[in-house]
Design an enzyme around this catalytic site. Structure first.
Site, PDB file in Angstrom:
ATOM      1  N   GLY A  34      53.018  -8.512 -24.509  1.00  0.00           N
ATOM      2  CA  GLY A  34      54.038  -9.609 -25.131  1.00  0.00           C
ATOM      3  C   GLY A  34      54.133  -9.578 -26.713  1.00  0.00           C
ATOM      4  O   GLY A  34      54.824 -10.590 -27.110  1.00  0.00           O
ATOM      5  N   GLU A  66      46.378  -9.900 -34.795  1.00  0.00           N
ATOM      6  CA  GLU A  66      45.077 -10.334 -34.948  1.00  0.00           C
ATOM      7  C   GLU A  66      44.985 -11.489 -36.135  1.00  0.00           C
ATOM      8  O   GLU A  66      44.658 -12.441 -36.196  1.00  0.00           O
ATOM      9  CB  GLU A  66      43.913  -9.554 -34.931  1.00  0.00           C
TER      10      GLU A  66
END
Length: 734
Positions: free
Chosen positions: A463, A700
């Site tokens: 995604g 991240e």
């Protein structure tokens, strides 16, 4: 043709997703498909004394009920197969292996039926008798059993002595509860029986070749007989880095019935999978009167399972951010009767940096210093542990651009000094840091004479936009328009790729494509130079470039040959090249991404309700391939950080060892009404050291530091310091 890299490009897979053409693991059709429903344990620890499946088997349409007593053969132990699919040398939990119950919600039986509704109903009829043992699920109650794992960083100097002698000291404990991934797509596997023992497995995973290795190892199957596919993933966030138990159950069912089987976990059963571990973080900071750090001491204590040890580095992130001559770090684990935790977005950093950046804010308060100024005074241009300079570190520019966009200079320093009507206004900030990782990936390019390219790699798009950046890099390297590039991902038969995680996929797969495209260019040039009167005669491979469907001289665009003509001359319908991302190891630089987060909260003075009204996240992450999808990743991280700060908390009843809010109604996550103005800034950060394209990755870094910035803003608004997440109105009322 304008370059694609560095532009705001819409997802190439977007139309398939919004129109429903994209298929997920639980949606693939298969002939003669049976359905599995999972029966889970209602105790936390003990053994299964008896399973009575007679009532379930009596239901019309039920085909079988698999338990540890009648399942197909699995490897007898971890030593019986090659296990390189789990972190820290562990082994993913194997369901139905024996009669032992290791955690509440453990799968203990699989009901197989002709349709899903029958399977689910029959699963409620399976009767189980247990012999229950005592158990422990409370981290705080078992701290005396904490044991030290490998230290995250080596100590420097004498942190205890320096802290004791520091002019200004801060020492506090912070707590982050267990958090669950809750991706939109439930974990599912469809195992297609192809006859002769050959299987095609559609699984929700972040690594198809990872799952293939695991299934082959556990069931003793040949790699050529197991094909794993995951073309689309509806979110994973780390929980799909290792194989989860649904794929083992579905494979067990297919092997037993010798027909296709689908298993889809319920939302409640997703809480029997892995999670971000609850962690206690103790941070001690000592500084001189001017704000320079004299000492950093950090101890993290996290939960793990009794049957497997899992840990991530919470403690050592100050090494990448702040200078201090004395430092000591420790990471400890407490084994509990729970499922093993796992990676969750920015593992270790999301939690560790939360505590560190809250502690830095508290130190700034003690020093009567602006929080941003404190961070600038403690800034380090080198990794503190190794002493190495960074390949690039534009964190100061993140501070500058983020503060300017936010209006930080208008901040009134005193708590409770800023208001908007009946609401208290608070401004807080924090730093963010993550690793800039890269891994060996391979990619294959097939270029056809009609000017179309197919790029394939086993990498998974969870995604994040991998389909799109692969297409962008290939288009630029091959000199093609974006719509002339097709991308194939998520198939274990494709060129080798690692799991998609750690923010390493963009850099890794991009360079595999660049290398393969170089080989394409070189071969085309060698053919072009055999053409009569070739305008490219005498040019070296580095002298030419693929652009606008032609092979052309870099210095003289007039010297060019159409790629179609080159391939026609070479009597080639297609040209195929496969290469890996062969990075050279660099031991002379530290490699990280960095960010600066500025947050505004408004707190209702009477009710204590907190709203995050503005966030600015300024990120330095090397070269950005796609500013649109990258900004989306950062925004998603910010939203998750809002959830971490104010909403998310798995509530376990330790009398039963069970998560009590195992649903997305009571396990709170941010919704639209919780998310207001988010501004993402990408700071220009050229980096020719880390890799030739200067790519670092952004998956991240978006969440790191966000919870701390919000917690610091809440303190600034209210004067109340809440150190245990999430920050809720009852905690403010204390």
């Amino acid at each position: 043709m304008a370059p694609s890299i560095g532009t705001s490009t819409s997802r190439v897979d977007g139309r398939a997703k919004v129109t429903g053409l994209a298929k997920y693991a639980g949606e693939f059709a298969a002939p003669d498909l049976a359905y599995g429903a999972v029966v889970t344990s209602t105790i936390t620890k003990g053994r299964i004394a008896r399973i009575d499946a007679s009532s379930a088997l009596a239901i019309r349409g039920v085909l079988d009920v698999l338990t540890h007593t009648n399942r197909p053969k699995m490897a007898a132990g971890d030593d019986d197969y090659r296990d390189d699919v789990a972190p820290e040398g562990g082994s993913p939990f194997r369901p139905l292996y024996d009669d032992r119950v290791k955690f509440n919600g453990q799968p203990i039986a699989l009901v197989l039926a002709e349709d899903w509704e029958t399977a689910v109903f029959a699963a409620t009829l399976v009767q189980v008798d247990y012999e229950e043992d005592g158990f422990a699920t409370d981290l705080h109650a078992r701290l005396e059993q904490a044991h030290t794992v490998d230290k995250p960083q080596k100590p420097r100097g004498d942190a205890a002595k320096a802290f004791a002698g520091a002019a200004v000291r801060h020492d506090a404990e912070y707590f982050i509860p267990a958090e669950y991934h809750n991706p939109m797509e439930l974990f599912a596997a469809t195992v297609v029986w192809n006859g002769g023992g050959k299987l095609t497995i559609y699984d929700k995973t972040q690594g198809v070749q990872n799952v293939q290795r695991y299934v082959c190892g556990v069931f003793g199957l040949k790699p050529d007989d197991v094909r794993v596919m995951s073309p689309f993933v509806g979110g994973a966030f780390g929980i799909g880095l290792r194989p989860q138990y649904e794929v083992v159950l579905a494979t067990l069912g297919a092997l037993k019935l010798k027909r296709s089987v689908r298993v889809v976990l319920s939302r409640a059963q997703m809480y029997g999978l892995s999670y971000r571990p609850a962690t206690i973080e103790r941070v001690s900071l000592g500084a001189n009167a001017g704000g320079a750090l004299d000492a950093v001491a950090y101890e993290a204590v996290a939960m793990t399972s009794q049957h497997e040890e899992f840990s991530r580095n919470d403690a050592g992130w100050a090494e990448q951010l702040y200078a201090s001559p004395n430092a000591r770090y420790a990471h400890k684990l407490v084994p509990l009767d729970v499922m093993t935790p796992c990676d969750m977005r920015a593992p270790g950093a999301a939690t560790g940096v939360y505590a560190l950046e809250c502690a830095m804010d508290e130190l700034a308060v003690a020093l009567k210093l602006d929080p941003l100024q404190l961070r600038l005074r403690c800034y380090s241009d080198r990794d503190q542990e190794s002493g190495l300079p960074y390949s690039s570190k534009q964190l100061k520019e993140c501070y500058r651009q983020g503060a300017e966009a936010f209006g930080w200079d208008r901040r009134s320093p005193s708590p409770r000094s800023m208001r908007d009507g009946s609401e208290l206004v608070g401004w807080g900030m924090a730093s963010g840091v993550w690793e800039a990782l890269q891994m060996p990936f391979s990619a294959r390019i097939i270029l056809t004479a009609n000017g179309h390219a197919e790029i394939s790699t086993a990498a998974t798009d969870i995604g994040t936009g991998t389909y799109t950046i692969v297409a962008q890099v290939a288009a630029d390297m091959l000199g093609l328009p974006l719509d002339s590039v097709t991308v194939k991902l998520g198939d274990s038969t494709l060129p080798t790729a690692q799991v998609e995680g750690g923010s390493w996929t963009a850099a890794s797969v991009a360079h595999a494509i660049v290398n393969a495209a170089d080989d394409v260019r070189k071969e085309l040039l060698s053919i072009a130079q055999t053409m009569p009167g070739s305008p490219l005669s005498g040019l070296a491979p580095d002298d030419v470039v693929l652009a606008d469907g032609a092979l052309a001289s870099k210095s003289d665009g007039g010297r060019a040959v159409a790629v179609a003509d080159v391939m026609r001359h070479g009597k080639m319908e297609r040209l195929e090249k496969e290469r890996s991302s062969d990075f050279k190891e660099d031991d002379k630089h530290a490699r990280n991404t960095h960010s600066a987060i500025f947050a505004e909260v408004k707190v209702d003075e009477e009710l204590g309700v907190i709203r995050v009204t503005r966030v600015v996240s300024a990120v330095a992450a090397g070269r950005i391939i796609n500013t649109k999808t990258a900004a989306s990743q950062i925004m998603g991280g910010v939203v998750w950080g809002i959830g971490m700060a104010l909403h998310e908390e798995a509530l376990t009843d330790h009398a039963f060892g069970r998560v009590m809010n195992a649903n997305i109604a009571e396990y709170h996550v941010p919704v639209n009404a919780d998310v207001h103005d988010i501004k993402v800034i990408f700071v220009d950060e050229p980096d020719s050291v880390i890799n030739p394209m200067g790519i670092k990755g952004v998956g991240e870094i978006g969440i790191v530091g966000v919870a701390a910035a919000i917690a610091n803003a809440v303190y600034h608004a209210t004067g109340q310091r809440v150190r245990d997440l999430p920050i809720t109105l009852d905690k403010l009322a204390r």
